[in-house]
Each structure stands twice: as structure tokens, then as C-alpha cells.
Design a protein around this motif. Structure first.
Motif, short mmCIF file in Angstrom:
data_model
loop_
_atom_site.label_atom_id
_atom_site.label_comp_id
_atom_site.label_asym_id
_atom_site.label_seq_id
_atom_site.Cartn_x
_atom_site.Cartn_y
_atom_site.Cartn_z
N GLU A 234 67.37 31.32 12.07
CA GLU A 234 66.52 31.06 13.62
C GLU A 234 65.43 32.14 12.74
O GLU A 234 64.49 31.32 13.47
N ARG A 235 65.03 31.19 11.35
CA ARG A 235 64.28 32.18 10.64
C ARG A 235 63.33 30.96 10.56
O ARG A 235 62.07 30.64 10.23
N THR A 236 63.97 29.16 10.93
CA THR A 236 63.01 27.89 10.96
C THR A 236 62.12 27.36 11.89
O THR A 236 61.92 26.35 12.14
N HIS A 237 62.42 28.26 12.80
CA HIS A 237 61.67 28.20 14.35
C HIS A 237 59.70 27.62 13.99
O HIS A 237 60.07 26.81 14.72
N LYS A 238 58.93 28.24 13.28
CA LYS A 238 57.69 27.62 13.26
C LYS A 238 57.78 26.69 13.11
O LYS A 238 57.48 25.49 13.01
N ALA A 239 58.41 26.27 11.74
CA ALA A 239 58.84 24.67 11.31
C ALA A 239 59.57 23.89 12.00
O ALA A 239 59.12 22.73 12.42
N ARG A 240 60.38 23.76 12.92
CA ARG A 240 60.75 23.24 13.87
C ARG A 240 59.43 23.11 14.55
O ARG A 240 59.43 21.56 15.30
N LYS A 241 58.93 23.95 15.64
CA LYS A 241 57.46 23.24 16.41
C LYS A 241 56.22 21.99 16.09
O LYS A 241 56.16 20.91 16.92
N ALA A 242 56.54 21.95 14.30
CA ALA A 242 56.03 21.56 13.97
C ALA A 242 56.39 19.63 13.93
O ALA A 242 55.53 18.42 14.17
N ARG A 243 57.65 20.19 13.14
CA ARG A 243 58.38 19.21 13.57
C ARG A 243 59.03 18.60 14.42
O ARG A 243 59.54 16.88 14.61
N GLU A 244 59.25 18.94 15.87
CA GLU A 244 59.44 18.60 17.55
C GLU A 244 58.53 17.31 17.75
O GLU A 244 58.69 16.41 18.37
N LYS A 245 57.13 17.16 16.96
CA LYS A 245 56.29 16.96 17.47
C LYS A 245 56.66 14.82 17.04
O LYS A 245 55.94 13.59 17.46
N ALA A 246 57.56 14.74 16.57
CA ALA A 246 58.01 13.72 15.53
C ALA A 246 59.27 13.19 16.24
O ALA A 246 59.47 12.22 16.02
N ILE A 247 60.19 14.46 17.12
CA ILE A 247 60.89 13.96 17.64
C ILE A 247 60.70 11.92 18.81
O ILE A 247 61.82 11.46 18.14
N PRO A 248 59.43 11.89 19.80
CA PRO A 248 60.01 10.78 20.55
C PRO A 248 59.53 9.32 19.44
O PRO A 248 60.34 8.52 19.74
N ALA A 249 59.36 10.05 18.37
CA ALA A 249 59.00 8.15 17.07
C ALA A 249 60.53 8.69 16.69
O ALA A 249 60.30 7.14 16.41
N VAL A 250 61.31 9.01 16.22
CA VAL A 250 62.44 9.38 15.50
C VAL A 250 63.30 8.77 16.85
O VAL A 250 64.27 7.70 16.25
N ARG A 251 63.18 9.27 18.28
CA ARG A 251 63.97 8.39 19.01
C ARG A 251 63.79 7.10 19.23
O ARG A 251 64.79 6.34 19.55
N ASN A 252 62.58 6.58 19.08
CA ASN A 252 62.63 5.08 19.18
C ASN A 252 62.41 5.14 17.74
O ASN A 252 63.13 3.16 18.66
N ILE A 253 62.57 5.09 17.07
CA ILE A 253 63.86 3.63 15.98
C ILE A 253 64.81 4.20 16.13
O ILE A 253 66.04 3.44 16.00
N ILE A 254 65.56 5.58 16.56
CA ILE A 254 67.38 5.25 16.93
C ILE A 254 67.34 4.38 18.04
O ILE A 254 68.24 3.61 17.73
N GLU A 255 66.28 3.89 18.86
CA GLU A 255 66.87 3.40 19.84
C GLU A 255 66.61 1.62 19.78
O GLU A 255 67.83 0.87 19.89
N GLU A 256 65.56 1.66 18.49
CA GLU A 256 65.52 0.09 18.00
C GLU A 256 66.78 -0.45 17.19
O GLU A 256 67.45 -1.34 17.41
N GLU A 257 66.93 0.89 16.26
CA GLU A 257 68.59 -0.12 15.70
C GLU A 257 69.58 0.73 15.66
O GLU A 257 69.96 -0.13 15.59
N LEU A 258 69.56 1.51 16.96
CA LEU A 258 71.12 1.15 17.59
C LEU A 258 71.24 -0.01 18.48
O LEU A 258 72.57 -1.12 19.03
N ASN A 259 70.02 -0.97 19.04
CA ASN A 259 69.85 -2.12 19.11
C ASN A 259 70.18 -3.32 18.83
O ASN A 259 71.33 -3.80 19.31
N ASN A 260 70.55 -2.87 18.17
CA ASN A 260 70.39 -4.04 16.96
C ASN A 260 71.77 -4.04 16.50
O ASN A 260 72.38 -5.11 16.43
N PHE A 261 72.12 -3.17 16.10
CA PHE A 261 74.17 -2.44 16.09
C PHE A 261 74.37 -3.70 17.14
O PHE A 261 75.29 -3.78 16.41
#
Length: 416
Positions: A298-325
Motif C-alpha cells: 500500500e505504501r508504494t502508490h506514489k511510485a506507482r503513479k510515476a510508473r503508470e505513465k509508462a504503461i501504454p508504451a509497455v502495452r505496445n511492446i507486449i502487443e508487438e512481441e505477442l504478434n511476433n509470437f
């Protein structure tokens, strides 16, 4: 390739009281996987068991979720009806995508948690050692590891202080600030315990390590001021230290209120184990503070907000590599057709050469080279078109056309 599936529970739908009941040690994981292999003739199975989740990934068209759940229930001696509502199932592409999300930290309680990647790698190594990783799982896991490398290099998902170990270290730092000569005991030196130890570096406290395998504690303490105590002296260690961190793999608590029967104490207890290694009854002891994995998260929420901004880029990478697979998997599906086509054309080539009995050895050798080269050039375009059709999801149509044009299925039957 049989259907790829997943069945499991996590912190999202199961409290720690349930998760700890179905947590598997490394030895238990191996035992369960071997039972699955023997009972259901599985060729691929991966068990990921951490403090936040227990999930089984496997390939089969015949096994039902209820079969897996019954085996887990029997193994852990828990009625299956007490677990059924917590387990969630995934099939095919959904199961593959879920494993991507888990391994890359999108499903972690601490978003982007780097520990989960190592935990998944160890689970993969275990199933490979047990001969439960076939071509499909091997390719999927290596694609996931490559995707994780891209996430580290191309995004900020793992930036900042957001792991349970680092949060625990911050909590300890605040607690010992006003204590003269504070003392910290770290019990259990698995991956999580070692991560905590790394995060404790630089504070003013004296540290004592306790581990069932004492040689491991001695090795980690070598060249430092860190002390090492025997596991058999646990009660003494608990009494002498201000902060107790327990990261022990155990089926039942090793610390309880009986360790603090001397009245008022001023201690911080941190339980990083699942199943929990510190009994909740310690909370009745005056002056004692206890934190478990869920509370630290529960104490990690502050860092989580900063990391949440990277989620769209990560999802794009997953989509690309999942398509390759998926493309690779589809290509593997048409591989038998390609081989049959090559065999059919090569048989035509051989039959034609066999008709010419009066050729010299030198002429035969020359024609072998020339005709094989011709076959390679003839087959090149159909193979490329098949691979392109795989990516478009149209391979089945082209496979049917090739089967009809060259009568491949009949040729395969005759060959047998």
C-alpha cells in the motif's frame, strides 16, 4: 499444438489468508508438476508461485479447470469448494498475454516489480529441468524475456523506489531514526531477503543475518560488519534486536506473541513471507508494530503513479512481441504443409530423373544440382505467401489451395 491455458489466483481476487494456503515452495512446485505430468500426460506446464500469485500455465485440450483445481486442493489438503471462487482461467491467446503481463510486472502489486521477472525465469528453468517445456513454451518464454529487455531499455516502468524490499527499508529507516545503536535482524536469505539486505546498505544499524543454511549467511556477510547467528538461536535474536524482518519460507509461523511475553516492547516486525511467518497474535503486544506484504504494498502508490505513465508504451511492446509470437506459432502450424509440398515436388523431380536411364554419372550429378536448384526457386514464392498469410490470419485458405493443387494429403498417405 494443443490449447494453451492458465489457471490461478492473485492478490487481485484472493486475500493473503487464501494465497498463503496455495503457495508452493520450489520442492512442492516440482512435485505438483510431476503429478500433473503423470496424471494428465502433460508435455508443457509452468507453475508460478510468489507471495502475490499462484498460477499454472499448461498445454492441453483435454483437461478441465476442475481437474487442476482438484489436484491442487488434494495436494494442499484444502476443500476445492473453498478455492473455486478465487481461481480464474485463461485460454489460448488470452493465457499467453496474461503471462506477458505477469512477467513484465503489469500485474504485480508493485507495478513494474523487477522481482517477478526473475521469479518467472526460475519457474521456467524448473519446468525445463522437468522436461515440461516444449517448443511452444520455450518460444513463448524467450519472447517474453526479450520483451522485458525492451521494457527496461525503452520505458521507465521500473524507475523509482517501488519494490516491497525498498519500501521495507524506508520504513525501517524511519523507525530506527531515534534509536541509539539500533539493531536489525534479517531472517531468511532467499531472493526477497537478499533484496532487503541490499536496500539496508548505508543505514546506521548493526545487522544480524539468520538463515537455515548458515553458510549462505556467512557468505553474504563476508567482508562486512554484518553479524551471523544460528537459526537455533532465533529466540535470542528476536529478543536482542529492534527490527525483525522475516522472509522465511515456512508452512507455519516461526514468531508469535510467546516471543514477547516480557511486557512492553518497542520493536518493528516486518513479515515478507507467504505463507506468513509471523503470527498476527503479536499485535496484542504493547509497543510492537507488525507489517505484512499487503500492508507494505500500500505504501508504494506514489511510485506507482510515476510508473503508470509508462504503461501504454509497455502495452505496445507486449502487443508487438505477442504478434511476433503468434506469427511464429502460425508458421509452425503450416510447417507440415510446407514439408509435404517440398516432398511432393522433390518426388516429381526424382521420378523424372529416373526415367532417363542412359545418363552418365556426370550428367546425373549435374542434373541433380540443376533440378534441386529449380525446386528451391519454385517453392520459394508459395512459402513466402504462406508466411504472409499467417500474419494476415489467412493461412488456412492457402493451405487448402496447395493441398488441392498438389494433392498433398493423398501423397502423404501414399508415402506412409
Amino acid at each position: 499444438m494443443e490449447g494453451f491455458k492458465a489457471l490461478g489466483l492473485s492478490y487481485k481476487n484472493a486475500p493473503i489468508e487464501v494465497r498463503e494456503q496455495v503457495a508452493f515452495s520450489e520442492a512442492e512446485s516440482a512435485e505438483l508438476l510431476m503429478k500433473l505430468k503423470e496424471m494428465f500426460s502433460l508435455e508443457e506446464a509452468l507453475l508460478v508461485s510468489t507471495c502475490n500469485r499462484t498460477e499454472l500455465y499448461y498445454s492441453s485440450n483435454d483437461i478441465e479447470d476442475t481437474d487442476i483445481l482438484a489436484l491442487i486442493s488434494s495436494f494442499k489438503a484444502i476443500p476445492s469448494n473453498k478455492l473455486a471462487n478465487y481461481f480464474q482461467s485463461y485460454s489460448s491467446a488470452e493465457a499467453s498475454k496474461h503471462l506477458f503481463n505477469v512477467a513484465l510486472g503489469l500485474e504485480s502489486q508493485v507495478l513494474g516489480d523487477i522481482q517477478i521477472s526473475n521469479q518467472v525465469k526460475r519457474a521456467y528453468q524448473q519446468c525445463a529441468d522437468l522436461n515440461l517445456a516444449g517448443p511452444h513454451l520455450h518460444r513463448l518464454m524467450h519472447t517474453i524475456f526479450y520483451a522485458n529487455k525492451r521494457v527496461v531499455q525503452e520505458t521507465r516502468l521500473q524507475d523509482g523506489t517501488a519494490s516491497v524490499a525498498s519500501v521495507a527499508a524506508d520504513l525501517i529507516g524511519g523507525f530506527i531514526d531515534n534509536i541509539n545503536s539500533p539493531r536489525i535482524a534479517l531472517i531468511g536469505l532467499g531472493e526477497i531477503g537478499q533484496n532487503v539486505l541490499e536496500n539496508l546498505g548505508g543505514n546506521k544499524a548493526s545487522i544480524t543475518l539468520v538463515n537455515r543454511t548458515k553458510s549462505k549467511a556467512i557468505r553474504l556477510a563476508e567482508g562486512t560488519d554484518i553479524a551471523v547467528s544460528d537459526y537455533s538461536d532465533l529466540d535470542k535474536v528476536i529478543a536482542e534486536n529492534d527490527v525483525i524482518i522475516s522472509a522465511v519460507s515456512t508452512s507455519s509461523p516461526i514468531i508469535s506473541s510467546r516471543n514477547f511475553d516480557g511486557g512492553l516492547v518497542h520493536k518493528l516486525l516486518i513479515d515478507l513471507s507467504v505463507p506468513r511467518s509471523i503470527n498476527n497474535n503479536v499485535e496484542v503486544v504493547p509497543g510492537l508494530s507488525l507489517y505484512n506484504v499487503d500492508q507494505l504494498t500500500e505504501r508504494t502508490h506514489k511510485a506507482r503513479k510515476a510508473r503508470e505513465k509508462a504503461i501504454p508504451a509497455v502495452r505496445n511492446i507486449i502487443e508487438e512481441e505477442l504478434n511476433n509470437f503468434t506469427s511464429w506459432k502460425n508458421e509452425m502450424g503450416v510447417s507440415p504443409t510446407i514439408q509435404r509440398l517440398k516432398s511432393a515436388l522433390d518426388q516429381i523431380r526424382k521420378d523424372e530423373l529416373a526415367r532417363h536411364k542412359k545418363l552418365t554419372d556426370k550428367e546425373v550429378e549435374l542434373l541433380e544440382v540443376v533440378t534441386k536448384s529449380m525446386i528451391q526457386k519454385v517453392i520459394k514464392l508459395p512459402v513466402l505467401q504462406l508466411k504472409a498469410a499467417c500474419k494476415r490470419g489467412e493461412a488456412e485458405t492457402l493451405v487448402g489451395v496447395l493441398n488441392d493443387l498438389f494433392n498433398l494429403e493423398a501423397a502423404e498417405v501414399e508415402k506412409k
